[in-house]
Motif scaffolding. Structure first.
Motif, short mmCIF file in Angstrom:
data_model
loop_
_atom_site.label_atom_id
_atom_site.label_comp_id
_atom_site.label_asym_id
_atom_site.label_seq_id
_atom_site.Cartn_x
_atom_site.Cartn_y
_atom_site.Cartn_z
N ALA A 44 0.84 -1.21 0.00
CA ALA A 44 0.00 0.00 0.00
C ALA A 44 0.87 1.26 0.00
O ALA A 44 0.60 2.22 -0.74
CB ALA A 44 -0.94 -0.01 1.20
N ARG A 45 1.93 1.28 0.82
CA ARG A 45 2.84 2.43 0.82
C ARG A 45 3.57 2.53 -0.51
O ARG A 45 3.78 3.64 -1.02
CB ARG A 45 3.84 2.32 1.97
CG ARG A 45 4.89 3.44 1.97
CD ARG A 45 5.75 3.41 3.21
NE ARG A 45 4.94 3.67 4.40
CZ ARG A 45 5.36 3.44 5.63
NH1 ARG A 45 6.58 2.95 5.85
NH2 ARG A 45 4.57 3.69 6.66
N SER A 142 11.09 15.47 7.47
CA SER A 142 9.99 14.66 7.98
C SER A 142 8.92 14.47 6.91
O SER A 142 8.50 15.43 6.26
CB SER A 142 9.39 15.31 9.22
OG SER A 142 8.26 14.58 9.66
N LEU A 143 8.46 13.24 6.77
CA LEU A 143 7.41 12.93 5.80
C LEU A 143 6.03 12.93 6.43
O LEU A 143 5.04 12.68 5.75
CB LEU A 143 7.69 11.57 5.15
CG LEU A 143 9.04 11.43 4.45
CD1 LEU A 143 9.15 10.07 3.78
CD2 LEU A 143 9.26 12.56 3.45
N GLY A 144 5.97 13.21 7.71
CA GLY A 144 4.68 13.26 8.38
C GLY A 144 4.86 13.19 9.88
O GLY A 144 5.80 12.57 10.38
N ALA A 145 3.97 13.85 10.58
CA ALA A 145 3.98 13.79 12.04
C ALA A 145 3.04 12.67 12.48
O ALA A 145 1.94 12.53 11.95
CB ALA A 145 3.53 15.12 12.63
N SER A 306 7.37 10.65 11.57
CA SER A 306 7.12 9.23 11.31
C SER A 306 8.31 8.59 10.62
O SER A 306 8.64 7.43 10.90
CB SER A 306 5.87 9.07 10.44
OG SER A 306 6.06 9.65 9.16
N MET A 307 8.91 9.32 9.75
CA MET A 307 10.11 8.91 9.03
C MET A 307 10.59 10.11 8.24
O MET A 307 9.89 11.11 8.12
CB MET A 307 9.82 7.72 8.08
CG MET A 307 8.77 8.02 7.04
SD MET A 307 7.98 6.53 6.39
CE MET A 307 6.95 6.04 7.78
N PHE A 308 11.81 10.00 7.74
CA PHE A 308 12.39 11.10 6.97
C PHE A 308 12.76 10.63 5.57
O PHE A 308 12.90 9.43 5.33
CB PHE A 308 13.68 11.62 7.62
CG PHE A 308 13.57 12.02 9.06
CD1 PHE A 308 13.13 13.28 9.41
CD2 PHE A 308 13.95 11.15 10.07
CE1 PHE A 308 13.04 13.67 10.74
CE2 PHE A 308 13.87 11.52 11.40
CZ PHE A 308 13.42 12.79 11.74
N ARG A 342 1.88 8.06 5.82
CA ARG A 342 3.17 8.28 6.47
C ARG A 342 3.05 9.29 7.62
O ARG A 342 4.06 9.72 8.16
CB ARG A 342 4.20 8.78 5.46
CG ARG A 342 4.87 7.67 4.62
CD ARG A 342 5.93 8.28 3.73
NE ARG A 342 6.79 7.30 3.10
CZ ARG A 342 6.60 6.78 1.90
NH1 ARG A 342 5.53 7.15 1.20
NH2 ARG A 342 7.46 5.92 1.39
N GLY A 343 1.86 9.68 7.96
CA GLY A 343 1.66 10.66 9.01
C GLY A 343 1.01 11.91 8.49
O GLY A 343 0.78 12.07 7.28
#
Length: 429
Positions: A44-45, A142-145, A306-308, A342-343
């Motif tokens: 899905a990602r 950051s790709l999302g909080a 969430s990730m970078f 991803r946040g």
């Protein structure tokens, strides 16, 4: 005449390229600037990510981003091998627990020189910018909080006749809730969280402590660790959480988690994973906060990147890599494709544009992170180098040993502290 080679056809091998050359055909592959992207996640990602790389390729003729994804457990060994061999991808999906280690080794590059030029971060949340800094330099975007969260099988709670856990649910409450689940006999209430670093960290933060100090030292002691393992041993003995045998089935992918396997009604996870969990589960899934140690305990949650996306230290095209990252986090059409998997987007304008387009599950994730209330506390410092080893090897191994009866909690606590201290000292030497 040219041939466009799609990403899903890319790995056809050198034979096809040689044949094309023999026919007098010049593949676009030899003319286009290619960036390699490596990320962890499920299909899905990957579908969402490839949707955005397709948008980027169309908007930037002459540039192609080729993506590859792996599960979490396979991702880090492959990235380490590629990095050591000087063959790291240009764009690397990076985690908060590893960013210091990769930055200190020069495996990822500082991006400060590109900010305000090809890398636009004008309305980015400051806490998310700060989370990507190491020693004052920006190494990750950051790709999302997101926040840690319990992934909850809502339908299973309804079948068991148990009210959904919420902001005031404590660890002590779990036993009473588990009685009805055990009577139903369908599944246990909760997965075994004793080997979950995020759950341990949250528990420590509620006690006014932490995993690590700003200097990269352990911020908890043997008594804390012993209490942690003893609490989970008690929950295991009471039938609140799954058996060690069942927990061992969880090898990392979402498909092997206790919720997806139908072994437990809730497990520790992250808010941004709700969409992915729902995609592979027939029962309705929702999220809630981690249990409190007491109803008046301070908040243990925080808004974590969430990730970078980071750029490899040896990338031959750092500027183009930074340009792609800027597109990924700022483009409105890209945001629609990505959703909140991803946040929550870190750009205020992107967040505002995305919110009306979200489906119900995505709105749940967005609202959860936006409304943590008194559960929310400050972002901790970036974990030290080798924190990932403490999590993936030491903590999980010791938790399994306690679960299978090979160690007592009284032995496990000191073993975790001494083993972690040894790993940190070795990494610092």
């Amino acid at each position: 005449m040219t041939i466009r080679i799609d990403r899903r056809q890319f790995l056809v091998g050198s034979t096809t390229l040689m044949a094309a050359g023999a026919m007098g055909i010049s593949p676009v592959l030899s003319q286009e600037a290619r960036l390699r992207l490596l990320f962890w996640g499920g299909q899905a990602r990957a579908d969402r990510t490839y949707g955005v790389t397709d948008l980027y390729d169309k908007a930037n003729p002459g540039q192609v981003v080729e993506g590859e994804f792996l599960g979490w457990g396979d991702y880090w060994p492959k990235l380490a091998t590629q990095t050591a061999g000087g063959n790291a991808p240009d764009i690397i999906q990076m985690d908060y627990r590893y960013i210091v280690e990769y930055a200190d080794r020069g495996a990822i590059a500082p991006l400060d020189d590109y900010v305000g030029d090809v890398l636009k971060l004008d309305d980015f949340d400051q806490d998310q910018l700060d989370g990507g800094k190491v020693n004052g330099k920006l190494y990750g975007i950051s790709l999302g909080a997101n926040s840690v969260a319990m992934m909850v099988n809502k339908a299973a709670f309804e079948r068991a006749g148990v009210e959904l856990p919420g902001k005031m649910t404590t660890y002590d409450d779990l036993k009473a809730m588990a009685e009805k689940f055990n009577a139903k006999g369908e599944m246990k209430l909760i997965g075994d969280g004793s080997g979950s670093e995020p759950m341990l960290e949250n528990w420590l933060r509620q006690k006014g402590k932490a995993l690590y100090t700003a200097e990269g030292k352990l911020a908890f002691d043997e008594a804390d660790a012993t209490e942690w393992f003893a609490m989970w041993a008690d929950l295991r003995d009471a039938g609140v959480c799954v058996s060690a045998e069942d927990q061992a089935l969880d090898t990392g992918p979402l498909e092997t988690t206790m919720v997806t396997l139908g072994k437990a009604a809730m497990i520790p996870s992250n808010s941004n994973q709700l969409v992915a969990f729902q995609a592979i589960n027939q029962d309705e899934i929702t999220i809630t906060n981690f249990p409190r140690i007491a109803t008046d305990a301070p908040g243990g949650h925080y808004r974590k990147p969430s990730m970078f996306f980071s750029v490899a230290g040896k990338s031959n095209d750092k500027e183009s890599s930074a340009k792609f990252i800027s597109f990924f986090v700022n483009d409105k059409d890209a945001a629609t494709v990505l959703g909140v998997e991803r946040g929550i987007p870190c750009s205020a304008s992107v967040r505002d544009a995305l919110a009306p387009t979200l489906d119900d599950q995505s709105k749940i994730a967005l609202n959860f992170v936006s409304n943590l209330g008194d559960l929310l506390a400050a972002l901790p410092p970036s974990p030290p180098a080798a924190a990932g080893e403490i999590d993936s090897s030491l903590l999980r191994t010791i938790s399994q040993e306690v679960g299978f009866g090979a160690r007592s909690p009284e032995d496990a606590g000191p073993a975790l502290v001494s083993g972690a201290a040894e790993i940190l000292a070795r990494a610092a030497s």
